[in-house]
Design a protein around this motif. Structure first.
Motif, short mmCIF file in Angstrom:
data_model
loop_
_atom_site.label_atom_id
_atom_site.label_comp_id
_atom_site.label_asym_id
_atom_site.label_seq_id
_atom_site.Cartn_x
_atom_site.Cartn_y
_atom_site.Cartn_z
N MET A 91 0.81 -1.21 0.00
CA MET A 91 0.00 0.00 0.00
C MET A 91 0.84 1.26 0.00
SD MET A 91 -3.05 -0.56 -0.38
CE MET A 91 -4.32 0.47 0.21
N SER B 176 -6.22 1.67 -6.01
CA SER B 176 -6.25 1.38 -4.58
C SER B 176 -7.63 0.87 -4.18
CB SER B 176 -5.90 2.63 -3.80
OG SER B 176 -6.02 2.41 -2.42
N SER B 177 -8.65 1.51 -4.69
CA SER B 177 -10.02 1.07 -4.39
C SER B 177 -10.29 -0.32 -4.93
CB SER B 177 -11.01 2.07 -4.98
OG SER B 177 -12.33 1.67 -4.76
N SER B 178 -9.82 -0.60 -6.15
CA SER B 178 -9.99 -1.93 -6.74
C SER B 178 -9.25 -2.99 -5.94
CB SER B 178 -9.50 -1.93 -8.19
OG SER B 178 -10.27 -1.08 -8.98
N LEU B 179 -8.07 -2.65 -5.48
CA LEU B 179 -7.31 -3.60 -4.66
C LEU B 179 -8.03 -3.90 -3.36
CD1 LEU B 179 -4.75 -5.28 -4.16
CD2 LEU B 179 -3.73 -3.21 -3.18
N MET B 180 -8.59 -2.89 -2.74
CA MET B 180 -9.36 -3.11 -1.50
C MET B 180 -10.57 -4.01 -1.75
SD MET B 180 -8.01 -1.92 1.06
CE MET B 180 -6.84 -0.78 1.64
N ASP B 181 -11.23 -3.80 -2.89
CA ASP B 181 -12.38 -4.64 -3.24
C ASP B 181 -11.95 -6.09 -3.42
OD1 ASP B 181 -14.08 -2.50 -3.10
OD2 ASP B 181 -14.12 -2.14 -5.28
N LEU C 235 -9.34 -7.55 -2.03
CA LEU C 235 -8.94 -8.10 -0.74
C LEU C 235 -10.13 -8.45 0.14
CD1 LEU C 235 -5.87 -5.86 0.06
CD2 LEU C 235 -5.84 -8.24 -0.67
N ARG C 236 -11.23 -7.77 -0.03
CA ARG C 236 -12.43 -8.05 0.75
C ARG C 236 -13.09 -9.36 0.36
NH1 ARG C 236 -14.65 -2.29 -0.04
NH2 ARG C 236 -13.22 -1.17 1.27
#
Length: 128
Positions: free
Chosen positions: A1, A119-124, A126-127
């Motif tokens: 990150m 970053s938002s796509s990566l968080m999605d 990882l969820r």
């Protein structure tokens, strides 16, 4: 990150620098007809902060080129020969600088937005 935060910080610093540059260009354009006004220039500097390279503006400098001599004997600032000193602002240079600053600002804004989306796509991901 941390790569995302480095990218966002670099983009944000470049956005601030281009905004400052555009502000000085607009001051130059608005004072193009002001007698005795000297064009302002803003250099960019690379600064390292906690291992990250950032961009910032340096100290504002005045253009040392000669002021234009304008012949107008009726002007209140005219000397005995009928000349007064105008500004050294060249509107063509200022318009070109404004366009370059605007495009650089837009490119950095796009980079900032792309990084935010990644970053938002990566968080999605990882969820899931």
């Amino acid at each position: 990150m941390s790569d995302f935060s480095h990218s966002l910080s670099a983009s944000a610093s470049a956005l601030r620098a281009q905004a400052a540059r555009l502000r000085h260009v607009s001051e130059n354009i608005s004072n193009a007809d002001t007698p005795g006004y000297r064009r302002k220039t803003v250099p960019f500097e690379t600064v390292e902060s906690s291992g990250k390279e950032m961009v910032r503006t340096g100290q504002v400098k005045l253009d040392r080129r000669d002021l234009t001599q304008i012949y107008d004997p009726g002007h209140p600032m005219a000397d005995a020969t009928g000349y007064y000193r105008g500004s050294n602002v060249d509107l063509m240079i200022e318009i070109a600088d404004a366009r370059e600053a605007q495009r650089s600002y837009e490119a950095n804004l796009k980079m900032f937005d792309q990084t935010r989306q990644m970053s938002s796509s990566l968080m999605d991901l990882l969820r899931k």
